[in-house]
Design an enzyme around this catalytic site. Structure first.
Site, PDB file in Angstrom:
ATOM      1  N   ASN A 149     -17.824  32.933  54.145  1.00  0.00           N
ATOM      2  CA  ASN A 149     -16.516  33.381  53.655  1.00  0.00           C
ATOM      3  C   ASN A 149     -15.491  32.991  54.716  1.00  0.00           C
ATOM      4  O   ASN A 149     -15.433  33.606  55.784  1.00  0.00           O
ATOM      5  CB  ASN A 149     -16.569  34.910  53.457  1.00  0.00           C
ATOM      6  CG  ASN A 149     -15.204  35.484  53.122  1.00  0.00           C
ATOM      7  OD1 ASN A 149     -14.239  34.752  52.904  1.00  0.00           O
ATOM      8  ND2 ASN A 149     -15.119  36.806  53.082  1.00  0.00           N
ATOM      9  N   LYS A 174     -12.388  33.282  54.723  1.00  0.00           N
ATOM     10  CA  LYS A 174     -11.215  34.179  54.782  1.00  0.00           C
ATOM     11  C   LYS A 174      -9.935  33.344  54.892  1.00  0.00           C
ATOM     12  O   LYS A 174      -9.886  32.248  54.351  1.00  0.00           O
ATOM     13  CB  LYS A 174     -11.383  35.200  55.916  1.00  0.00           C
ATOM     14  CG  LYS A 174     -12.725  35.942  55.809  1.00  0.00           C
ATOM     15  CD  LYS A 174     -12.822  37.148  56.696  1.00  0.00           C
ATOM     16  CE  LYS A 174     -14.190  37.797  56.520  1.00  0.00           C
ATOM     17  NZ  LYS A 174     -14.360  39.020  57.292  1.00  0.00           N
ATOM     18  N   HIS A 193     -14.553  42.515  48.228  1.00  0.00           N
ATOM     19  CA  HIS A 193     -14.709  42.421  49.681  1.00  0.00           C
ATOM     20  C   HIS A 193     -13.980  43.584  50.350  1.00  0.00           C
ATOM     21  O   HIS A 193     -12.945  44.034  49.870  1.00  0.00           O
ATOM     22  CB  HIS A 193     -14.161  41.084  50.194  1.00  0.00           C
ATOM     23  CG  HIS A 193     -14.512  40.857  51.626  1.00  0.00           C
ATOM     24  ND1 HIS A 193     -13.766  41.378  52.651  1.00  0.00           N
ATOM     25  CD2 HIS A 193     -15.556  40.210  52.194  1.00  0.00           C
ATOM     26  CE1 HIS A 193     -14.348  41.046  53.803  1.00  0.00           C
ATOM     27  NE2 HIS A 193     -15.428  40.329  53.552  1.00  0.00           N
ATOM     28  N   GLU A 205     -12.078  43.748  52.798  1.00  0.00           N
ATOM     29  CA  GLU A 205     -10.661  43.516  53.123  1.00  0.00           C
ATOM     30  C   GLU A 205      -9.790  43.650  51.877  1.00  0.00           C
ATOM     31  O   GLU A 205      -8.630  44.051  51.953  1.00  0.00           O
ATOM     32  CB  GLU A 205     -10.512  42.149  53.807  1.00  0.00           C
ATOM     33  CG  GLU A 205     -11.022  42.220  55.244  1.00  0.00           C
ATOM     34  CD  GLU A 205     -11.783  41.000  55.722  1.00  0.00           C
ATOM     35  OE1 GLU A 205     -11.570  39.901  55.192  1.00  0.00           O
ATOM     36  OE2 GLU A 205     -12.621  41.167  56.634  1.00  0.00           O
ATOM     37  N   GLU A 263     -21.996  44.893  53.126  1.00  0.00           N
ATOM     38  CA  GLU A 263     -21.180  44.613  54.305  1.00  0.00           C
ATOM     39  C   GLU A 263     -20.605  45.916  54.844  1.00  0.00           C
ATOM     40  O   GLU A 263     -19.544  46.373  54.390  1.00  0.00           O
ATOM     41  CB  GLU A 263     -20.031  43.664  53.939  1.00  0.00           C
ATOM     42  CG  GLU A 263     -20.484  42.299  53.467  1.00  0.00           C
ATOM     43  CD  GLU A 263     -19.425  41.235  53.734  1.00  0.00           C
ATOM     44  OE1 GLU A 263     -19.772  40.253  54.404  1.00  0.00           O
ATOM     45  OE2 GLU A 263     -18.266  41.393  53.322  1.00  0.00           O
ATOM     46  N   GLY A 296     -16.430  41.559  61.620  1.00  0.00           N
ATOM     47  CA  GLY A 296     -15.499  41.023  62.607  1.00  0.00           C
ATOM     48  C   GLY A 296     -15.491  41.790  63.919  1.00  0.00           C
ATOM     49  O   GLY A 296     -14.603  41.602  64.746  1.00  0.00           O
ATOM     50  N   SER A 350     -20.779  40.471  61.199  1.00  0.00           N
ATOM     51  CA  SER A 350     -21.129  39.945  62.523  1.00  0.00           C
ATOM     52  C   SER A 350     -22.471  39.215  62.552  1.00  0.00           C
ATOM     53  O   SER A 350     -23.230  39.310  63.522  1.00  0.00           O
ATOM     54  CB  SER A 350     -21.088  41.067  63.583  1.00  0.00           C
ATOM     55  OG  SER A 350     -19.774  41.585  63.684  1.00  0.00           O
TER      56      SER A 350
HETATM   57  P1  13P Z   1     -17.835  38.502  60.068  1.00  0.00           P
HETATM   58  O1  13P Z   1     -19.080  37.664  59.916  1.00  0.00           O
HETATM   59  O2  13P Z   1     -16.703  37.783  60.732  1.00  0.00           O
HETATM   60  O3  13P Z   1     -18.160  39.839  60.688  1.00  0.00           O
HETATM   61  O4  13P Z   1     -17.306  38.812  58.584  1.00  0.00           O
HETATM   62  C1  13P Z   1     -18.192  39.266  57.627  1.00  0.00           C
HETATM   63  C2  13P Z   1     -17.543  39.216  56.312  1.00  0.00           C
HETATM   64  O5  13P Z   1     -16.636  39.981  56.016  1.00  0.00           O
HETATM   65  C3  13P Z   1     -18.005  38.190  55.347  1.00  0.00           C
HETATM   66  O6  13P Z   1     -17.489  38.422  54.088  1.00  0.00           O
END
Ligand code: 13P
Length: 249
Positions: free
Chosen positions: A9, A11, A95, A97, A165, A171, A211
């Site tokens: 992803n 982002k 997601h 976010e 997740e 992150g 992560s």
């Molecule tokens: P990270 O791998 O940067 O922690 O993000 C995970 C994520 O939100 C994938 O959708």
């Protein structure tokens, strides 16, 4: 047998040139490998270029979000039909976010799931608790709600992948331990079984996200019930995502 599914992803990162460079490097690395499924989700505007760059490659291209409506006066939104039109084959929905930064409720996520399936997109449905919810002992309650409400009215799971997740792991560099991931994945599969029956639950893939890096992917994939990963930061560079795709090498 659930084929491992490793998805990146991206982002809101990269630009046109770096998206194409990354797609090209991944294309070369993955070749025609079919023992794992590999996917990328670029920002909307780079989707057509990335689809083109990956033509003939087994790497799938999808979106990070999607509108729940087919068309019309929805300024700033992108429809499932538009995504299909430019070659996307799946959408990441729900997601964290989207849920936590943009306030998407379960009902909206559910409407998006239905719309994606209607237009022929596969879905990666994300579920996961915040640190406050985990500390309050509410992890199972939260992920059950995300699953139950996100999949309400859905007929079957053949087009659906679940991504667990935990919000506190996204992150932060702090991934869930294999034990923590295993507990929640087992719980989620049980919820799926209750909703859709044993066969559907057994064949549905549940990715872990939060992560994930080349250094921890092997121990996470070794957990019974972890069928892949949804990767953010470590999917932005070919070398690190390749290290995740090659988790068993
Ligand atoms: P990270 O791998 O940067 O922690 O993000 C995970 C994520 O939100 C994938 O959708």
């Amino acid at each position: 047998m659930r084929k491992p599914y490793l998805a990146g992803n991206w982002k809101m990162n990269l630009d046109r040139a770096s998206s194409l460079a990354l797609a090209g490097a991944l294309r070369e690395h993955v070749g025609q490998r079919n023992d794992v499924e590999v996917a990328v989700a670029p920002p909307f505007v780079y989707l057509p270029a990335v689809v083109e760059a990956l033509e003939g490659s087994p790497i799938r291209v999808g979106s990070q979000n999607m509108c729940d409506q087919a068309k019309g006066a929805f300024t700033g939104e992108v429809s499932g039909a538009m995504l299909r039109d430019v070659g996307a084959t799946f959408a990441i929905l729900g997601h964290s976010e989207r849920r936590h930064v943009y306030g998407e409720p379960d009902a909206l996520v559910n409407a998006k799931v239905h719309h994606a399936l209607e237009v022929g997109l596969d879905v990666i449905l994300c579920v996961g608790e915040t640190i406050e919810e985990r500390e309050a002992g509410e992890t199972e309650k939260v992920v059950r709600r995300h699953l139950t409400e996100g999949l309400a009215g859905v007929d079957g799971l053949s087009k659906i992948t679940i991504a667990y997740e935990p919000v506190w792991a996204i992150g932060t560099g702090l991934n869930a331990t294999p034990e923590q991931a295993g507990e929640v994945h087992t719980y989620l599969r049980g919820v799926l079984e209750g909703l859709f029956g044993e066969r559907a639950a057994e064949t549905t893939r549940i990715q872990y996200g939060g992560s994930v890096k080349p250094g921890n992917i092997a121990e996470l994939m070794a957990v019974d019930g972890v069928d892949g990963a949804l990767v953010g930061g470590a999917s932005l560079e070919a070398e690190s995502f390749a290290g995740i795709v090659d988790f068993d090498k």
